[in-house]
Design a protein around this motif. Structure first.
Motif, PDB file in Angstrom:
ATOM      1  N   LEU A  48       0.825  -1.205   0.000  1.00 25.65           N
ATOM      2  CA  LEU A  48       0.000   0.000   0.000  1.00 25.65           C
ATOM      3  C   LEU A  48       0.861   1.259   0.000  1.00 25.65           C
ATOM      4  O   LEU A  48       0.530   2.252  -0.652  1.00 25.65           O
ATOM      5  N   GLU A  49       1.965   1.222   0.720  1.00 24.60           N
ATOM      6  CA  GLU A  49       2.893   2.353   0.701  1.00 24.60           C
ATOM      7  C   GLU A  49       3.476   2.550  -0.698  1.00 24.60           C
ATOM      8  O   GLU A  49       3.582   3.678  -1.190  1.00 24.60           O
ATOM      9  N   ASP A  50       3.853   1.452  -1.340  1.00 21.29           N
ATOM     10  CA  ASP A  50       4.397   1.553  -2.696  1.00 21.29           C
ATOM     11  C   ASP A  50       3.373   2.157  -3.655  1.00 21.29           C
ATOM     12  O   ASP A  50       3.711   2.972  -4.523  1.00 21.29           O
ATOM     13  N   LEU A  51       2.116   1.752  -3.487  1.00 22.70           N
ATOM     14  CA  LEU A  51       1.066   2.237  -4.384  1.00 22.70           C
ATOM     15  C   LEU A  51       0.825   3.729  -4.219  1.00 22.70           C
ATOM     16  O   LEU A  51       0.408   4.407  -5.167  1.00 22.70           O
ATOM     17  N   ARG A  52       1.098   4.271  -3.051  1.00 25.41           N
ATOM     18  CA  ARG A  52       0.973   5.723  -2.851  1.00 25.41           C
ATOM     19  C   ARG A  52       1.898   6.475  -3.799  1.00 25.41           C
ATOM     20  O   ARG A  52       1.536   7.541  -4.324  1.00 25.41           O
ATOM     21  N   VAL A  53       3.084   5.935  -4.019  1.00 29.75           N
ATOM     22  CA  VAL A  53       4.013   6.562  -4.963  1.00 29.75           C
ATOM     23  C   VAL A  53       3.529   6.357  -6.388  1.00 29.75           C
ATOM     24  O   VAL A  53       3.499   7.297  -7.197  1.00 29.75           O
ATOM     25  N   LEU A  54       3.145   5.140  -6.733  1.00 32.34           N
ATOM     26  CA  LEU A  54       2.722   4.845  -8.101  1.00 32.34           C
ATOM     27  C   LEU A  54       1.489   5.652  -8.501  1.00 32.34           C
ATOM     28  O   LEU A  54       1.333   6.015  -9.669  1.00 32.34           O
ATOM     29  N   GLU A  55       0.628   5.963  -7.548  1.00 29.26           N
ATOM     30  CA  GLU A  55      -0.566   6.750  -7.856  1.00 29.26           C
ATOM     31  C   GLU A  55      -0.221   8.163  -8.314  1.00 29.26           C
ATOM     32  O   GLU A  55      -1.023   8.803  -8.995  1.00 29.26           O
ATOM     33  N   ARG A  56       0.936   8.631  -7.943  1.00 35.52           N
ATOM     34  CA  ARG A  56       1.318   9.996  -8.336  1.00 35.52           C
ATOM     35  C   ARG A  56       2.032  10.046  -9.686  1.00 35.52           C
ATOM     36  O   ARG A  56       2.311  11.138 -10.188  1.00 35.52           O
ATOM     37  N   ALA A  57       2.335   8.898 -10.261  1.00 36.61           N
ATOM     38  CA  ALA A  57       2.981   8.867 -11.574  1.00 36.61           C
ATOM     39  C   ALA A  57       1.935   9.066 -12.667  1.00 36.61           C
ATOM     40  O   ALA A  57       0.843   8.489 -12.607  1.00 36.61           O
ATOM     41  N   ARG A  58       2.261   9.859 -13.667  1.00 37.93           N
ATOM     42  CA  ARG A  58       1.307  10.140 -14.744  1.00 37.93           C
ATOM     43  C   ARG A  58       1.166   8.977 -15.718  1.00 37.93           C
ATOM     44  O   ARG A  58       0.075   8.676 -16.195  1.00 37.93           O
ATOM     45  N   LEU A  59       2.289   8.363 -16.086  1.00 36.47           N
ATOM     46  CA  LEU A  59       2.297   7.383 -17.168  1.00 36.47           C
ATOM     47  C   LEU A  59       2.652   5.991 -16.671  1.00 36.47           C
ATOM     48  O   LEU A  59       3.388   5.836 -15.692  1.00 36.47           O
ATOM     49  N   THR A  60       2.143   4.993 -17.367  1.00 36.94           N
ATOM     50  CA  THR A  60       2.359   3.589 -17.030  1.00 36.94           C
ATOM     51  C   THR A  60       3.168   2.922 -18.135  1.00 36.94           C
ATOM     52  O   THR A  60       2.831   3.082 -19.316  1.00 36.94           O
ATOM     53  N   PRO A  61       4.218   2.177 -17.805  1.00 37.11           N
ATOM     54  CA  PRO A  61       4.964   1.452 -18.849  1.00 37.11           C
ATOM     55  C   PRO A  61       4.150   0.272 -19.384  1.00 37.11           C
ATOM     56  O   PRO A  61       3.354  -0.333 -18.651  1.00 37.11           O
TER      57      PRO A  61
END
Length: 301
Positions: free
Chosen positions: A104-117
């Motif tokens: 869940l902590e990791d997802l907090r960072v990923l949620e702020r990224a604009r683009l997905t590889p």
């Protein structure tokens, strides 16, 4: 949204807000600087000028859910909702859930990224349904940087190099009095990759965003503290065009105006053209606009 930062050595990194770009992660130049905006403050891996590959990226949140499902793309928000439901159920039965809480902590960072590889499967699905995505890469043996928009209604293909002839626009001013000309030139080289990527992709692809796409599965250690709040406040002052701002962990930083320049861009792949000796590759000129960037005062001495 509460501000949080990455606990990343001594580097200030508030994802999606502000972050120091350290010398080891920079391409072509080594001038550390403070980056603002939605791609700032994320982890970075291997400078672009060391690459020999490419990364495909898309704004996954803009895709219909059925297309994401077929492509095997899960947004961080979707994954977090599922994980939070599981954690609530686990709490009712007193199950251990430390790994889930870490995710869940990791997802907090990923949620702020604009683009997905994207992987090959996802690229194939988007292409089949007519949705566009970005492809950006670099090869160190050729010094060629490329940005393509694949599919959609307006496909685009462009290749360029920092070593292609470029020129400044006639109205360019020199460096400010307090900045040595060699450091000014180093800063220009350092910012070249990000500025060109943004201009070729209509602002969609940035150097920092491209580097983060390589390490999205890393484990992130986060902190909500006074440093995170101070970093967010510093970003607001910088966005308001303050000339000098105190950056938490790093000290004062000054604003530098980098001039626009004219860039030459290949209209066809130079790799394919090399198979035909003597063939000339069509070139067009592109204006890369000026920008403000921020450098640490300690690096100016």
């Amino acid at each position: 949204m509460r501000p949080f930062r990455l606990v990343d050595g001594s580097r200030l990194a508030v994802p999606g807000v502000i972050g120091l770009r350290e010398a080891w992660s920079l391409s072509f130049g080594q001038m550390e600087h403070v980056l603002l905006g939605p791609d700032a403050g994320f982890p970075e891996f291997q400078p672009v000028d060391e690459w020999k590959n490419e990364v495909a990226l898309v704004d996954a949140r803009a895709l219909p859910p059925e297309v994401r499902k077929e492509a095997g793309i899960r947004t961080p928000e979707e994954e977090r909702a599922e994980l939070e439901a599981f954690c609530a159920e686990a709490a009712a039965f007193d199950w251990p859930r430390s790994m889930e809480e870490r995710r869940l902590e990791d997802l907090r960072v990923l949620e702020r990224a604009r683009l997905t590889p994207l992987d090959d499967r996802a690229r194939g699905v988007l292409t089949a349904h007519g949705y566009a995505y970005w492809l950006a890469g670099f090869t160190r043996h050729s010094d060629i940087l490329w940005v393509h928009r694949i599919g959609g209604t307006a496909p685009l293909a462009a290749w360029t190099s920092i070593w292609l002839e470029t020129r400044r626009t006639p109205d360019v001013e020199g460096p400010p009095e307090w900045l040595a000309s060699e450091k000014y030139s180093e800063l220009w080289r350092t910012r070249w990759t990000d500025r060109v990527l943004r201009e070729l992709s209509d602002g969609a692809v940035t150097e920092a965003g491209l580097l983060f796409a390589r390490v999205r599965e890393a484990v992130f250690h986060l902190a909500e503290d006074d440093l995170a709040r101070a970093g967010t406040e510093a970003a607001a002052r910088m966005a308001a065009n303050a000339d000098e701002v105190m950056i938490p962990l790093h000290g004062p930083a000054r604003r530098v105006r980098l001039p626009p320049f004219i860039l030459k861009v290949y209209e066809r792949s130079p790799f394919e053209a090399r198979a035909t000796p003597g063939e000339l590759i069509p070139l067009r000129e592109m204006l890369v606009p000026g920008e403000d960037t921020w450098v640490l005062v300690k690096d100016l001495r």
